[in-house]
Design a protein around this motif. Structure first.
Motif, PDB file in Angstrom:
ATOM      1  N   PRO A  54       0.739  -1.237   0.080  1.00  9.76           N
ATOM      2  CA  PRO A  54      -0.120   0.081   0.060  1.00  9.76           C
ATOM      3  C   PRO A  54       0.940   1.309  -0.025  1.00  9.76           C
ATOM      4  O   PRO A  54       0.248   2.333  -0.455  1.00  9.76           O
ATOM      5  CB  PRO A  54      -0.848  -0.075   1.433  1.00  9.76           C
ATOM      6  CG  PRO A  54      -0.794  -1.535   1.652  1.00  9.76           C
ATOM      7  CD  PRO A  54       0.401  -1.921   0.992  1.00  9.76           C
ATOM      8  N   TYR A  55       2.033   1.086   0.595  1.00 16.77           N
ATOM      9  CA  TYR A  55       3.086   2.261   0.493  1.00 16.77           C
ATOM     10  C   TYR A  55       3.720   2.555  -0.898  1.00 16.77           C
ATOM     11  O   TYR A  55       4.496   3.425  -0.917  1.00 16.77           O
ATOM     12  CB  TYR A  55       3.815   2.115   1.787  1.00 16.77           C
ATOM     13  CG  TYR A  55       3.201   1.991   3.094  1.00 16.77           C
ATOM     14  CD1 TYR A  55       2.243   3.137   3.310  1.00 16.77           C
ATOM     15  CD2 TYR A  55       2.760   0.766   3.577  1.00 16.77           C
ATOM     16  CE1 TYR A  55       1.700   2.972   4.543  1.00 16.77           C
ATOM     17  CE2 TYR A  55       2.200   0.830   4.650  1.00 16.77           C
ATOM     18  CZ  TYR A  55       1.405   1.728   5.236  1.00 16.77           C
ATOM     19  OH  TYR A  55       0.843   1.746   6.238  1.00 16.77           O
ATOM     20  N   TYR A  56       3.672   1.807  -1.791  1.00 20.12           N
ATOM     21  CA  TYR A  56       4.465   1.946  -2.876  1.00 20.12           C
ATOM     22  C   TYR A  56       3.661   2.591  -3.838  1.00 20.12           C
ATOM     23  O   TYR A  56       2.529   2.382  -4.561  1.00 20.12           O
ATOM     24  CB  TYR A  56       4.774   0.453  -3.657  1.00 20.12           C
ATOM     25  CG  TYR A  56       5.709   0.449  -4.767  1.00 20.12           C
ATOM     26  CD1 TYR A  56       7.097   0.770  -4.605  1.00 20.12           C
ATOM     27  CD2 TYR A  56       5.151   0.368  -6.069  1.00 20.12           C
ATOM     28  CE1 TYR A  56       7.870   0.769  -5.576  1.00 20.12           C
ATOM     29  CE2 TYR A  56       6.050   0.338  -7.202  1.00 20.12           C
ATOM     30  CZ  TYR A  56       7.438   0.550  -6.780  1.00 20.12           C
ATOM     31  OH  TYR A  56       8.266   0.698  -8.076  1.00 20.12           O
ATOM     32  N   GLN A  62       8.629   4.244  -5.873  1.00 22.87           N
ATOM     33  CA  GLN A  62       9.240   4.195  -4.421  1.00 22.87           C
ATOM     34  C   GLN A  62       8.251   3.997  -3.388  1.00 22.87           C
ATOM     35  O   GLN A  62       6.984   4.702  -3.750  1.00 22.87           O
ATOM     36  CB  GLN A  62      10.286   5.211  -4.220  1.00 22.87           C
ATOM     37  CG  GLN A  62       9.735   6.425  -4.243  1.00 22.87           C
ATOM     38  CD  GLN A  62      10.960   7.591  -3.838  1.00 22.87           C
ATOM     39  OE1 GLN A  62      11.863   7.301  -3.495  1.00 22.87           O
ATOM     40  NE2 GLN A  62      10.382   8.733  -3.979  1.00 22.87           N
ATOM     41  N   HIS A  63       8.494   3.568  -2.275  1.00 26.79           N
ATOM     42  CA  HIS A  63       7.432   3.787  -1.014  1.00 26.79           C
ATOM     43  C   HIS A  63       7.522   4.889  -0.745  1.00 26.79           C
ATOM     44  O   HIS A  63       8.357   5.544  -0.494  1.00 26.79           O
ATOM     45  CB  HIS A  63       8.095   2.442  -0.163  1.00 26.79           C
ATOM     46  CG  HIS A  63       7.949   1.293  -0.628  1.00 26.79           C
ATOM     47  ND1 HIS A  63       9.052   0.349  -1.353  1.00 26.79           N
ATOM     48  CD2 HIS A  63       7.012   0.169  -0.200  1.00 26.79           C
ATOM     49  CE1 HIS A  63       8.352  -0.771  -1.476  1.00 26.79           C
ATOM     50  NE2 HIS A  63       7.283  -0.991  -1.087  1.00 26.79           N
ATOM     51  N   GLY A  64       6.146   5.284  -0.038  1.00 25.48           N
ATOM     52  CA  GLY A  64       6.051   6.668   0.663  1.00 25.48           C
ATOM     53  C   GLY A  64       4.886   6.760   1.105  1.00 25.48           C
ATOM     54  O   GLY A  64       3.803   5.906   0.968  1.00 25.48           O
ATOM     55  N   ALA A  83      -1.191  12.094   6.341  1.00 25.79           N
ATOM     56  CA  ALA A  83      -0.193  11.216   5.304  1.00 25.79           C
ATOM     57  C   ALA A  83      -1.315  10.120   5.004  1.00 25.79           C
ATOM     58  O   ALA A  83      -1.975   9.551   5.759  1.00 25.79           O
ATOM     59  CB  ALA A  83       0.994  10.993   6.062  1.00 25.79           C
ATOM     60  N   THR A  84      -1.167   9.735   3.842  1.00 24.40           N
ATOM     61  CA  THR A  84      -2.047   8.548   3.135  1.00 24.40           C
ATOM     62  C   THR A  84      -0.954   7.610   2.681  1.00 24.40           C
ATOM     63  O   THR A  84       0.049   8.215   2.365  1.00 24.40           O
ATOM     64  CB  THR A  84      -3.245   8.995   2.472  1.00 24.40           C
ATOM     65  OG1 THR A  84      -2.742   9.878   1.207  1.00 24.40           O
ATOM     66  CG2 THR A  84      -4.291   9.666   3.035  1.00 24.40           C
ATOM     67  N   PRO A  85      -1.352   6.379   2.682  1.00 23.81           N
ATOM     68  CA  PRO A  85      -0.470   5.380   1.681  1.00 23.81           C
ATOM     69  C   PRO A  85      -0.112   5.886   0.405  1.00 23.81           C
ATOM     70  O   PRO A  85      -0.799   6.318  -0.243  1.00 23.81           O
ATOM     71  CB  PRO A  85      -1.163   4.080   1.926  1.00 23.81           C
ATOM     72  CG  PRO A  85      -2.070   4.023   2.921  1.00 23.81           C
ATOM     73  CD  PRO A  85      -2.524   5.620   2.938  1.00 23.81           C
ATOM     74  N   CYS A 169      10.550   6.115  10.360  1.00 22.10           N
ATOM     75  CA  CYS A 169       9.736   5.791  11.729  1.00 22.10           C
ATOM     76  C   CYS A 169       8.299   5.204  11.139  1.00 22.10           C
ATOM     77  O   CYS A 169       8.469   4.965  10.014  1.00 22.10           O
ATOM     78  CB  CYS A 169       9.355   7.491  11.942  1.00 22.10           C
ATOM     79  SG  CYS A 169       8.283   8.372  10.992  1.00 22.10           S
ATOM     80  N   PRO A 170       7.702   4.766  11.959  1.00 17.71           N
ATOM     81  CA  PRO A 170       6.253   4.067  11.623  1.00 17.71           C
ATOM     82  C   PRO A 170       5.505   5.077  10.944  1.00 17.71           C
ATOM     83  O   PRO A 170       5.479   6.228  10.952  1.00 17.71           O
ATOM     84  CB  PRO A 170       5.842   3.895  12.805  1.00 17.71           C
ATOM     85  CG  PRO A 170       6.684   3.700  14.069  1.00 17.71           C
ATOM     86  CD  PRO A 170       7.792   4.766  13.436  1.00 17.71           C
ATOM     87  N   THR A 171       4.770   4.586   9.652  1.00 14.91           N
ATOM     88  CA  THR A 171       4.032   5.388   8.969  1.00 14.91           C
ATOM     89  C   THR A 171       3.172   6.076   9.688  1.00 14.91           C
ATOM     90  O   THR A 171       2.560   7.391   9.066  1.00 14.91           O
ATOM     91  CB  THR A 171       3.467   4.526   7.743  1.00 14.91           C
ATOM     92  OG1 THR A 171       2.408   3.223   8.425  1.00 14.91           O
ATOM     93  CG2 THR A 171       4.537   3.857   6.772  1.00 14.91           C
TER      94      THR A 171
END
Length: 191
Positions: A54-56, A62-64, A83-85, A169-171
């Motif tokens: 979900p973060y890609y 890239q992940h973010g 922030a959202t995935p 850090c944790p998302t």
């Protein structure tokens, strides 16, 4: 008047600064009919593994985490969303945060890129296939791009912060960090 000293280190400092940031409706105070804002999404890179799909972000490869930014015409940031995935489309994120309805109630025009096409009546995006369209569409796209360009500066103000260059850090904390960064940005711009 006694100044408030906030420690920059420690688990509570980010939450204290984040609590001072305005909400969406508070950020739009002072704007009204005839004004416009610039909305854009930016990706905060994270250090994630391939399993965290979900973060890609396919767009950025890239992940973010995706953050929506609202800026005034001179490029000063008014509001940063939570922030959202990273795979969240900009239009989906804007709808989740209620950006278009908040601006509609104040009759504020929104300038955005093509990712926000179909967001609502107050959102202006460039025309598709302008090279096949008449000259006035091309002129509209050039003017739209010129007016929207300073809004990129608002999201670019997040990039120099070392903490957000590649968040480890944790998302769930990235949204708090972005909100905490917003406080000094608005203090600097009000001078």
């Amino acid at each position: 008047m006694v100044g408030l000293v906030v420690p920059w280190r420690g688990p509570g400092a980010g939450r204290v600064l984040a609590a001072w940031t305005p909400g969406l409706h508070e950020a739009l105070v002072g704007l009204g009919e005839g004004d416009f804002v610039i909305v854009d999404g930016t990706l905060i890179p994270t250090d994630r593994i391939k399993a965290d799909e979900p973060y890609y972000s396919q767009k950025h490869k890239q992940h973010g985490m995706d953050v929506q930014v609202i800026a005034v015409p001179d490029g000063t940031p008014l509001w940063f969303s939570r922030a959202t995935p990273g795979r969240t489309h900009d239009l989906t994120a804007a709808r989740a945060h209620g950006i278009a309805p908040a601006c509609l109630t104040r009759q504020i025009l929104i300038l955005a890129d093509r990712a926000y096409q179909g967001a609502g009546a107050t959102v202006r995006t460039p025309h598709y296939h302008h090279h096949e369209q008449p000259e006035h569409y091309q002129r509209f796209n050039r003017d739209h791009s010129r007016l929207r360009a300073p809004g990129k500066r608002a999201s670019a103000q997040l990039k120099p912060w070392r903490l957000l260059r590649r968040a480890r850090c944790p998302t769930r904390r990235i949204g708090t960090i972005v909100q905490a960064i917003h406080t000094p940005l608005t203090c600097d711009s009000s001078r």
